[in-house]
Design a protein around this motif. Structure first.
Motif, PDB file in Angstrom:
ATOM      1  N   VAL A  55     -10.685  10.136  64.751  1.00 14.81           N
ATOM      2  CA  VAL A  55     -10.694   8.896  63.671  1.00 14.81           C
ATOM      3  C   VAL A  55      -9.476   8.836  64.475  1.00 14.81           C
ATOM      4  N   TRP A  56      -8.999   7.580  64.991  1.00 19.53           N
ATOM      5  CA  TRP A  56      -7.638   7.703  65.942  1.00 19.53           C
ATOM      6  C   TRP A  56      -7.529   6.364  65.208  1.00 19.53           C
ATOM      7  N   TYR A  57      -5.660   6.591  65.026  1.00 18.30           N
ATOM      8  CA  TYR A  57      -5.058   5.524  64.289  1.00 18.30           C
ATOM      9  C   TYR A  57      -5.125   3.913  64.752  1.00 18.30           C
ATOM     10  N   ASN A  58      -4.643   4.084  66.309  1.00 17.82           N
ATOM     11  CA  ASN A  58      -4.428   2.984  66.041  1.00 17.82           C
ATOM     12  C   ASN A  58      -4.775   2.551  67.504  1.00 17.82           C
ATOM     13  N   ASN A  84     -13.978   4.828  57.704  1.00 20.36           N
ATOM     14  CA  ASN A  84     -14.157   5.496  59.582  1.00 20.36           C
ATOM     15  C   ASN A  84     -14.626   7.094  58.733  1.00 20.36           C
ATOM     16  N   ILE A  85     -13.820   7.649  58.343  1.00 18.87           N
ATOM     17  CA  ILE A  85     -14.180   9.218  58.165  1.00 18.87           C
ATOM     18  C   ILE A  85     -15.798   9.413  56.946  1.00 18.87           C
ATOM     19  N   ASN A  86     -15.692   8.854  56.267  1.00 24.77           N
ATOM     20  CA  ASN A  86     -16.812   8.461  55.430  1.00 24.77           C
ATOM     21  C   ASN A  86     -18.071   8.700  56.757  1.00 24.77           C
ATOM     22  N   ALA A  87     -17.969   7.535  57.416  1.00 20.86           N
ATOM     23  CA  ALA A  87     -18.770   7.181  57.947  1.00 20.86           C
ATOM     24  C   ALA A  87     -19.262   8.328  58.873  1.00 20.86           C
ATOM     25  N   LEU A  88     -18.136   8.947  59.499  1.00 23.92           N
ATOM     26  CA  LEU A  88     -18.146   9.853  60.163  1.00 23.92           C
ATOM     27  C   LEU A  88     -18.922  11.625  59.426  1.00 23.92           C
ATOM     28  N   PHE A  89     -18.812  11.884  58.036  1.00 25.64           N
ATOM     29  CA  PHE A  89     -19.416  12.945  57.639  1.00 25.64           C
ATOM     30  C   PHE A  89     -20.666  11.999  57.181  1.00 25.64           C
ATOM     31  N   ALA A  90     -20.934  10.761  56.543  1.00 27.40           N
ATOM     32  CA  ALA A  90     -22.367  11.004  56.518  1.00 27.40           C
ATOM     33  C   ALA A  90     -23.198  10.821  57.775  1.00 27.40           C
ATOM     34  N   LYS A  91     -22.287  10.634  59.340  1.00 27.48           N
ATOM     35  CA  LYS A  91     -23.404  10.733  60.410  1.00 27.48           C
ATOM     36  C   LYS A  91     -23.448  11.866  60.335  1.00 27.48           C
ATOM     37  N   LYS A  92     -22.711  12.512  59.932  1.00 23.90           N
ATOM     38  CA  LYS A  92     -22.769  14.330  60.433  1.00 23.90           C
ATOM     39  C   LYS A  92     -22.711  15.131  60.983  1.00 23.90           C
ATOM     40  N   VAL A  93     -21.027  14.856  61.512  1.00 20.49           N
ATOM     41  CA  VAL A  93     -21.349  14.615  62.853  1.00 20.49           C
ATOM     42  C   VAL A  93     -20.355  16.720  62.516  1.00 20.49           C
ATOM     43  N   ASP A  94     -20.046  17.137  63.908  1.00 19.50           N
ATOM     44  CA  ASP A  94     -20.310  18.982  63.336  1.00 19.50           C
ATOM     45  C   ASP A  94     -18.966  19.130  63.792  1.00 19.50           C
ATOM     46  N   TYR A  95     -17.633  18.201  64.284  1.00 24.62           N
ATOM     47  CA  TYR A  95     -16.803  18.311  64.001  1.00 24.62           C
ATOM     48  C   TYR A  95     -15.923  17.044  63.904  1.00 24.62           C
ATOM     49  N   ILE A  96     -14.954  17.738  62.880  1.00 26.44           N
ATOM     50  CA  ILE A  96     -13.888  15.952  62.170  1.00 26.44           C
ATOM     51  C   ILE A  96     -12.928  15.970  63.030  1.00 26.44           C
ATOM     52  N   CYS A  97     -11.880  15.112  64.370  1.00 26.53           N
ATOM     53  CA  CYS A  97     -10.556  15.431  64.199  1.00 26.53           C
ATOM     54  C   CYS A  97      -9.738  13.953  64.170  1.00 26.53           C
ATOM     55  N   ILE A  98      -8.539  13.823  63.178  1.00 31.57           N
ATOM     56  CA  ILE A  98      -8.335  13.566  62.716  1.00 31.57           C
ATOM     57  C   ILE A  98      -6.863  12.987  62.725  1.00 31.57           C
ATOM     58  N   ASN A  99      -7.025  11.826  63.622  1.00 34.47           N
ATOM     59  CA  ASN A  99      -5.059  11.409  63.874  1.00 34.47           C
ATOM     60  C   ASN A  99      -4.689  10.673  62.313  1.00 34.47           C
ATOM     61  N   ASN A 100      -4.311  11.457  61.449  1.00 33.76           N
ATOM     62  CA  ASN A 100      -4.361  10.726  60.346  1.00 33.76           C
ATOM     63  C   ASN A 100      -3.014   9.885  59.787  1.00 33.76           C
ATOM     64  N   ILE A 101      -2.753   8.707  59.421  1.00 33.34           N
ATOM     65  CA  ILE A 101      -2.052   7.912  58.689  1.00 33.34           C
ATOM     66  C   ILE A 101      -1.278   7.769  57.716  1.00 33.34           C
ATOM     67  N   MET A 104      -9.548  15.018  52.878  1.00 30.36           N
ATOM     68  CA  MET A 104     -10.203  15.944  53.467  1.00 30.36           C
ATOM     69  C   MET A 104     -10.459  17.001  53.874  1.00 30.36           C
ATOM     70  N   ILE A 105      -9.990  17.827  54.234  1.00 31.22           N
ATOM     71  CA  ILE A 105      -9.776  19.246  53.880  1.00 31.22           C
ATOM     72  C   ILE A 105     -11.347  19.509  53.310  1.00 31.22           C
ATOM     73  N   GLN A 106     -10.976  19.144  52.193  1.00 35.77           N
ATOM     74  CA  GLN A 106     -12.373  19.358  50.776  1.00 35.77           C
ATOM     75  C   GLN A 106     -13.430  18.757  51.065  1.00 35.77           C
ATOM     76  N   LYS A 107     -13.767  17.398  51.823  1.00 38.23           N
ATOM     77  CA  LYS A 107     -14.741  17.553  52.853  1.00 38.23           C
ATOM     78  C   LYS A 107     -15.495  17.415  53.884  1.00 38.23           C
ATOM     79  N   ALA A 108     -14.825  18.621  54.370  1.00 42.59           N
ATOM     80  CA  ALA A 108     -14.904  19.238  55.775  1.00 42.59           C
ATOM     81  C   ALA A 108     -15.439  20.388  55.335  1.00 42.59           C
ATOM     82  N   LYS A 109     -14.838  21.308  54.479  1.00 43.47           N
ATOM     83  CA  LYS A 109     -15.062  22.328  53.604  1.00 43.47           C
ATOM     84  C   LYS A 109     -16.944  21.973  53.036  1.00 43.47           C
ATOM     85  N   ASP A 110     -16.831  20.927  52.211  1.00 36.56           N
ATOM     86  CA  ASP A 110     -18.346  21.287  51.711  1.00 36.56           C
ATOM     87  C   ASP A 110     -19.804  20.857  52.592  1.00 36.56           C
TER      88      ASP A 110
END
Lengths: 343, 333
Positions: free
Chosen positions: A39-42, A81-98, A106-112
């Motif tokens: 998830v790139w900011y821009n 975008n973050i929700n979509a990626l979690f829904a797609k069940k990616v294996d890693y998530i990288c966030i360029n957080n704004i 976000m950490i909680q979602k990754a933990k889940d």
């Protein structure tokens, strides 16, 4: 035009654009590989584009495939975008957080979903948040360094030149060109540069602090005005990025400074190609490089290590770590080390 | 005419803009006497030049009762395209490494052409597809910005700010002829041409007719669609020129150039007496409108007031100017 034909053209325009626009951009052959969601900011940001390109190139032959999304500098879009990626069940998530206030959820979602989460080139989650989950990392440049480099460069100039105090008031009178209010980098550069000058034992006086939206044209207009008003008082110009520093330099040149005229030191950040050229010409005193190549490679290195189940340490990553922070250094660029700006 | 009280009032009201501009100057000079200098006037005129050219384009759109949200992005695209074609052969980070140095006129004309094309598309979408101008130009703004980012990100440039322009190209923005900055001369010439076009040609008058009432214009034999396309195309060409000069003036270009300029242009036009309902708008009004905004931004920085205040003042001026204008026109009717 034939009405049916026109309708047909409009409909196909709609469909083609829709297909192109929907969904994220994939790179790297995803067959059988694990996928990292980004998830790139821009995408429109020069620095992000460079880093993103490096990560994509690494992924071509690397063990982890990518799925990249663009938040377009919009917090709501980032959440989607973050929700979509979690829904797609990616294996890693990288966030360029704004949205620094939102990292806990976000950490909680990754933990889940029990997947590693990386915060890249952004404000760090709090230590508490970092401690709440074992697979969370923060990879970023140390923003304060870019300010320190500016402060040191100007202090050094001040001490080496007896005529640096142009109005002889014993204080370093400066103007500050601010990129964006509330932006983390902007804030750190504004504060830390001056803090450093003061720490170096120099008295300072802020003539004016101006918001220039990171833009060269705006900086040029504003500095022209300050020069006409207080030209003889200005001892140094600090800019949060090179574009604004170069705008200031254009204004200085237009008002008869630099070159054969009086010299006023200007410092920037980013080491853009045009910025480095200005250093070569002697109009820009110093800038600093936050190398997007290092950032991109480090991110991919961490993903690779995670994928291989290896530990993340100073040695394996090749960068300075404190706890779960992986720090990438800014490199000071002056006339003496222009070659270091190449990447 | 006798100078009775009501007459003086009327003269003041009719020339309100000039009064406001003069008043602002006087106040600034009282606060800081150094404001009265050739350098200050030169700076303000130079900074107003690109804005004026863009605002003149916007004026055409407002006269035909249109709207244009794409102006800023077209300026940005033109700046990047002109910049990419105007680099000197010795610059080490060229956009097109194999491209020889081109005569100045080539990047200028290509950029103006690109602006014209964007404007033409706006016109076609508004006139032929009958899409509301806000939406049509919003769409084109996004398309243009998207293409600009794609172009700007082409290797080997990879979104690096453009630089290293040829001397000739830079002279458009920074050079001077007989002591007068070239950019001011270019803006002045454009202003005169637009003024003559608007006042002395049939097409210029037809623009007003279409803006006043499309139906009436159509009945009197004017090809309304053609005039609309013309207005948007002319605006696009002027945005293109504005982009070229912005690149030349600042010595660089990036895909974010021009962001928000369309709103400044609309504000300048409206303060300068253009009506959003169409059919009204004058070149001198737009010139003063642009100058007012540039005097504010330059003047406030000059006397050391925080840049955050500039927007507050600009906003208040827009509202006051238009509210007064509404009253003035109501009296006339």
């Amino acid at each position: 035009m034939n009405k049916k034909l026109l309708s047909l053209v409009l409909i196909s325009g709609l469909i083609v654009s829709g297909v192109f626009a929907s969904g994220a951009q994939e790179s790297g052959d995803s067959a059988g590989k694990k996928v990292a969601g980004f998830v790139w900011y821009n995408y429109a940001d020069t620095f992000i584009t460079s880093a993103r390109t490096v990560v994509a190139n690494e992924a071509v032959n690397g063990p982890v495939a990518l799925l990249s999304t663009d938040s377009q500098n919009d917090i709501a879009m980032q959440a989607n975008n973050i929700n979509a990626l979690f829904a797609k069940k990616v294996d890693y998530i990288c966030i360029n957080n704004i949205s620094p206030n939102d990292s806990a959820s976000m950490i909680q979602k990754a933990k889940d979903q029990n997947i590693p989460i990386l915060f890249v080139n952004c404000t760090s989650p709090t230590e508490e948040e970092l401690a709440s989950y074992d697979k969370v990392y923060h990879i970023s440049s140390a923003a304060e360094q870019s300010g320190w480099i500016q402060g040191d460069a100007v202090s050094e100039y001040w001490k080496a030149h007896s005529d640096a105090d142009r109005n002889g008031n014993g204080k370093l009178d400066y103007i500050m060109l601010v990129g964006m209010q509330g932006n983390y980098d902007s804030q750190m550069r504004t504060d830390k540069s001056i803090e450093r000058v003061v720490d170096n034992g120099i008295e300072v006086n802020c003539l004016q602090e101006m918001l220039c939206d990171w833009q060269r044209g705006k900086a040029m207009n504003q500095v022209a005005s300050v020069l006409a008003a207080n030209g003889n008082d200005i001892d140094a110009i600090f800019a949060n990025n090179d574009d604004m520093a170069l705008g200031a330099i254009e204004a200085l040149k237009a008002s008869g400074y630099l070159g054969d005229g009086p010299y006023i030191p200007v410092v920037g950040v980013d080491a853009t190609k045009v910025g480095v050229q200005a250093i070569e010409e002697g109009t820009l005193l110093a800038t600093s490089l936050n190398n997007p190549v290092t950032l991109g490679k480090t991110i991919y290195k961490v993903l690779t290590l995670l994928d291989e189940g290896q530990p993340i340490t100073d040695e394996t990553v090749g960068a300075t770590m404190t706890g779960k922070h992986i720090w990438l250094d800014y490199v000071a660029i002056t006339k003496d080390n222009i070659e270091d700006a190449a990447y | 005419m006798e100078l009775t009280q009501s007459n003086i009032k009327k003269i003041l009201m009719d020339n309100l803009l000039y009064v406001v501009l003069l008043f602002m100057f006087v106040i600034l000079i009282i606060i800081s006497p150094a404001f009265l200098s050739w350098i200050v006037i030169r700076d303000i005129l130079m900074q107003s030049s690109t804005r004026l050219i863009i605002a003149l384009g916007c004026m055409f759109i407002l006269i035909v009762a249109g709207a244009d949200l794409s102006g800023g992005r077209v300026v940005g695209l033109a700046a990047v395209i002109a910049g990419s074609l105007a680099q000197s052969s010795t610059f080490y980070n060229k956009f097109f490494p194999m491209l020889p140095e081109l005569p100045v006129i080539v990047p200028v004309l290509i950029a103006i052409g690109i602006g014209l094309l964007a404007g033409f598309l706006n016109g076609i979408i508004v006139a032929k597809l009958e899409v509301n101008p806000f939406i049509a130009t919003l769409g084109i703004a996004l398309v243009v910005y998207g293409f600009n980012c794609l172009y700007f990100n082409l290797p080997p440039n990879n979104s690096q700010p453009l630089g290293g322009f040829t001397k000739g190209f830079s002279a458009l923005g920074g050079g001077a002829t007989l002591g007068i900055p070239n950019i001011i001369i270019i803006a002045a010439v454009c202003t005169i041409i637009v003024y003559l076009f608007q006042r002395k040609t049939c097409l210029g008058k037809e623009l007003f007719a279409v803006g006043g009432s499309k139906d009436a214009a159509r009945v009197s034999g004017i090809n309304v669609e053609k005039i609309l396309v013309l207005a948007y195309s002319l605006a696009g060409a002027l945005y293109g020129l504005g982009g070229v000069l912005e690149a030349a003036r600042t010595g660089s270009a990036t895909s974010t150039y021009g962001a928000g300029y369309e709103m400044d242009a609309i504000a300048s036009c409206v303060v300068g007496g253009c009506s959003l309902m169409g059919g009204v708008g004058s070149v001198p009004g737009v010139v003063v409108g642009v100058l007012i905004f540039n005097v504010i931004s330059y003047g406030l920085t000059f006397i050391g007031i925080s840049s955050y205040w500039q927007n507050v003042f600009k906003g208040v001026i827009i509202i006051c100017a238009v509210a007064l204008d509404v009253r003035k026109n109501r009296k006339k009717n």
